[in-house]
Motif scaffolding. Structure first.
Motif, PDB file in Angstrom:
ATOM      1  N   GLY A   5       0.858  -7.435 -14.979  1.00 36.50           N
ATOM      2  CA  GLY A   5       1.904  -8.089 -14.203  1.00 36.50           C
ATOM      3  C   GLY A   5       1.844  -7.715 -12.735  1.00 36.50           C
ATOM      4  O   GLY A   5       0.892  -7.120 -12.251  1.00 36.50           O
ATOM      5  N   ARG A   6       2.944  -8.048 -12.058  1.00 39.51           N
ATOM      6  CA  ARG A   6       3.012  -7.818 -10.617  1.00 39.51           C
ATOM      7  C   ARG A   6       3.393  -6.375 -10.304  1.00 39.51           C
ATOM      8  O   ARG A   6       3.874  -5.637 -11.163  1.00 39.51           O
ATOM      9  CB  ARG A   6       4.018  -8.776  -9.992  1.00 39.51           C
ATOM     10  N   ARG A  53      13.232  -3.978  -8.109  1.00 38.78           N
ATOM     11  CA  ARG A  53      12.697  -3.424  -9.352  1.00 38.78           C
ATOM     12  C   ARG A  53      11.221  -3.085  -9.171  1.00 38.78           C
ATOM     13  O   ARG A  53      10.454  -3.869  -8.634  1.00 38.78           O
ATOM     14  CB  ARG A  53      12.855  -4.443 -10.480  1.00 38.78           C
ATOM     15  N   ARG A  54      10.841  -1.906  -9.625  1.00 40.32           N
ATOM     16  CA  ARG A  54       9.462  -1.435  -9.517  1.00 40.32           C
ATOM     17  C   ARG A  54       8.727  -1.845 -10.803  1.00 40.32           C
ATOM     18  O   ARG A  54       8.508  -1.031 -11.684  1.00 40.32           O
ATOM     19  CB  ARG A  54       9.452   0.071  -9.308  1.00 40.32           C
ATOM     20  N   ASP A  55       8.362  -3.121 -10.898  1.00 36.14           N
ATOM     21  CA  ASP A  55       7.797  -3.679 -12.138  1.00 36.14           C
ATOM     22  C   ASP A  55       6.637  -2.844 -12.686  1.00 36.14           C
ATOM     23  O   ASP A  55       6.648  -2.443 -13.848  1.00 36.14           O
ATOM     24  CB  ASP A  55       7.312  -5.117 -11.914  1.00 36.14           C
ATOM     25  N   LEU A  56       5.635  -2.619 -11.861  1.00 38.38           N
ATOM     26  CA  LEU A  56       4.449  -1.892 -12.303  1.00 38.38           C
ATOM     27  C   LEU A  56       4.807  -0.458 -12.711  1.00 38.38           C
ATOM     28  O   LEU A  56       4.405   0.018 -13.768  1.00 38.38           O
ATOM     29  CB  LEU A  56       3.398  -1.869 -11.193  1.00 38.38           C
ATOM     30  N   THR A  67       6.361  -7.254   2.484  1.00 39.89           N
ATOM     31  CA  THR A  67       6.913  -6.225   1.610  1.00 39.89           C
ATOM     32  C   THR A  67       8.322  -6.623   1.194  1.00 39.89           C
ATOM     33  O   THR A  67       9.129  -7.021   2.035  1.00 39.89           O
ATOM     34  CB  THR A  67       6.946  -4.877   2.353  1.00 39.89           C
ATOM     35  N   ALA A  68       8.601  -6.526  -0.106  1.00 37.55           N
ATOM     36  CA  ALA A  68       9.941  -6.837  -0.611  1.00 37.55           C
ATOM     37  C   ALA A  68      10.937  -5.806  -0.072  1.00 37.55           C
ATOM     38  O   ALA A  68      10.554  -4.698   0.313  1.00 37.55           O
ATOM     39  CB  ALA A  68       9.938  -6.819  -2.132  1.00 37.55           C
ATOM     40  N   PRO A  69      12.235  -6.158  -0.053  1.00 36.10           N
ATOM     41  CA  PRO A  69      13.244  -5.215   0.441  1.00 36.10           C
ATOM     42  C   PRO A  69      13.251  -3.915  -0.383  1.00 36.10           C
ATOM     43  O   PRO A  69      12.811  -3.904  -1.530  1.00 36.10           O
ATOM     44  CB  PRO A  69      14.566  -5.962   0.264  1.00 36.10           C
ATOM     45  N   GLU A  70      13.761  -2.850   0.229  1.00 36.36           N
ATOM     46  CA  GLU A  70      13.929  -1.591  -0.492  1.00 36.36           C
ATOM     47  C   GLU A  70      14.827  -1.818  -1.705  1.00 36.36           C
ATOM     48  O   GLU A  70      15.726  -2.656  -1.665  1.00 36.36           O
ATOM     49  CB  GLU A  70      14.568  -0.529   0.419  1.00 36.36           C
ATOM     50  N   GLY A  71      14.591  -1.058  -2.763  1.00 34.68           N
ATOM     51  CA  GLY A  71      15.485  -1.087  -3.904  1.00 34.68           C
ATOM     52  C   GLY A  71      15.192  -2.166  -4.937  1.00 34.68           C
ATOM     53  O   GLY A  71      15.914  -2.278  -5.918  1.00 34.68           O
ATOM     54  N   ARG A  79       0.809  -1.238   0.000  1.00 34.32           N
ATOM     55  CA  ARG A  79       0.000   0.000   0.000  1.00 34.32           C
ATOM     56  C   ARG A  79       0.832   1.273   0.000  1.00 34.32           C
ATOM     57  O   ARG A  79       0.557   2.192  -0.772  1.00 34.32           O
ATOM     58  CB  ARG A  79      -0.978   0.017   1.177  1.00 34.32           C
ATOM     59  N   THR A  80       1.850   1.354   0.856  1.00 32.60           N
ATOM     60  CA  THR A  80       2.652   2.576   0.941  1.00 32.60           C
ATOM     61  C   THR A  80       3.373   2.834  -0.377  1.00 32.60           C
ATOM     62  O   THR A  80       3.385   3.958  -0.887  1.00 32.60           O
ATOM     63  CB  THR A  80       3.657   2.460   2.100  1.00 32.60           C
ATOM     64  N   ARG A  81       3.970   1.780  -0.964  1.00 34.19           N
ATOM     65  CA  ARG A  81       4.679   1.924  -2.244  1.00 34.19           C
ATOM     66  C   ARG A  81       3.715   2.220  -3.390  1.00 34.19           C
ATOM     67  O   ARG A  81       4.065   2.944  -4.322  1.00 34.19           O
ATOM     68  CB  ARG A  81       5.464   0.645  -2.559  1.00 34.19           C
TER      69      ARG A  81
END
Length: 185
Positions: free
Chosen positions: A137-138, A152-155, A146-150, A55-57
């Motif tokens: 996609g994802r 890849r921002r796929d969407l 939540t995945a780690p910081e940094g 949600r935050t990202r």
């Protein structure tokens, strides 16, 4: 809780219209949310750990995409009778808590989720300026955590490409999430 993967992107598929009530008291249609360079239609809910993990990202990325002419809308299609956390009042609370920069709509009949072929939360449909599907996609590597910081921002990367070129990436990693909670037929 069933975890499902989204189908492969059907490039060029046209976004179905909708008219749904938002937590802001307005009724929204596709043309009202469409962005000049792209539109992201997301199926999310309040209770799903896959949604909570991003949600935050999601808010961060959609604020950035809005500046590129990509608008977004979130649709909640779960049956709240079995999942009270997904009630309309709780949708209002979540939208306020996270300052959603997009309308959050309730698909009470579940007809819109069916029209889109949505299978899970979150389920992302990224359209170009002509409302042709370019991304299915994802969000990123996040799952129930939540995945780690940094990462890849796929969407974000896909929708930036759509904003710039009108086309999404050929390679897309399927999204994953909790099954949509369908009403008993």
């Amino acid at each position: 809780m069933v975890s499902l993967q989204t189908p492969v992107c059907d490039f060029g598929w046209k976004a179905p219209d909708f008219s749904l009530p938002g937590v802001d008291g307005k009724t929204w249609s596709l043309s009202e949310v469409a962005g000049p360079n792209g539109t992201l239609v997301m199926f999310i809910c309040n209770h799903c750990p896959y949604v909570k993990a991003i949600r935050t990202r999601l808010v961060r990325d959609l604020n950035e995409l809005k500046a590129m002419g990509v608008n977004a809308v979130a649709i909640m299609s779960n049956d709240p009778s079995d999942y009270p956390e997904d009630s309309f009042d709780n949708m209002k609370a979540v939208a306020a808590e996270f300052s959603f920069p997009f309308p959050y709509l309730f698909d009470e009949s579940q007809a819109i989720a069916k029209a889109y072929g949505a299978v899970c939360t979150p389920d992302f449909f990224g359209f170009n300026g002509q409302l042709e599907l370019q991304y299915r996609g994802r969000f990123d590597e996040s799952r129930k955590e939540t995945a780690p910081e940094g990462v890849r921002r796929d969407l974000f990367e896909a929708m930036r490409e759509v904003a710039d070129t009108g086309r999404g990436p050929a390679e897309q990693i399927p999204g994953m999430g909790c099954s949509i909670k369908w009403k008993d037929e």
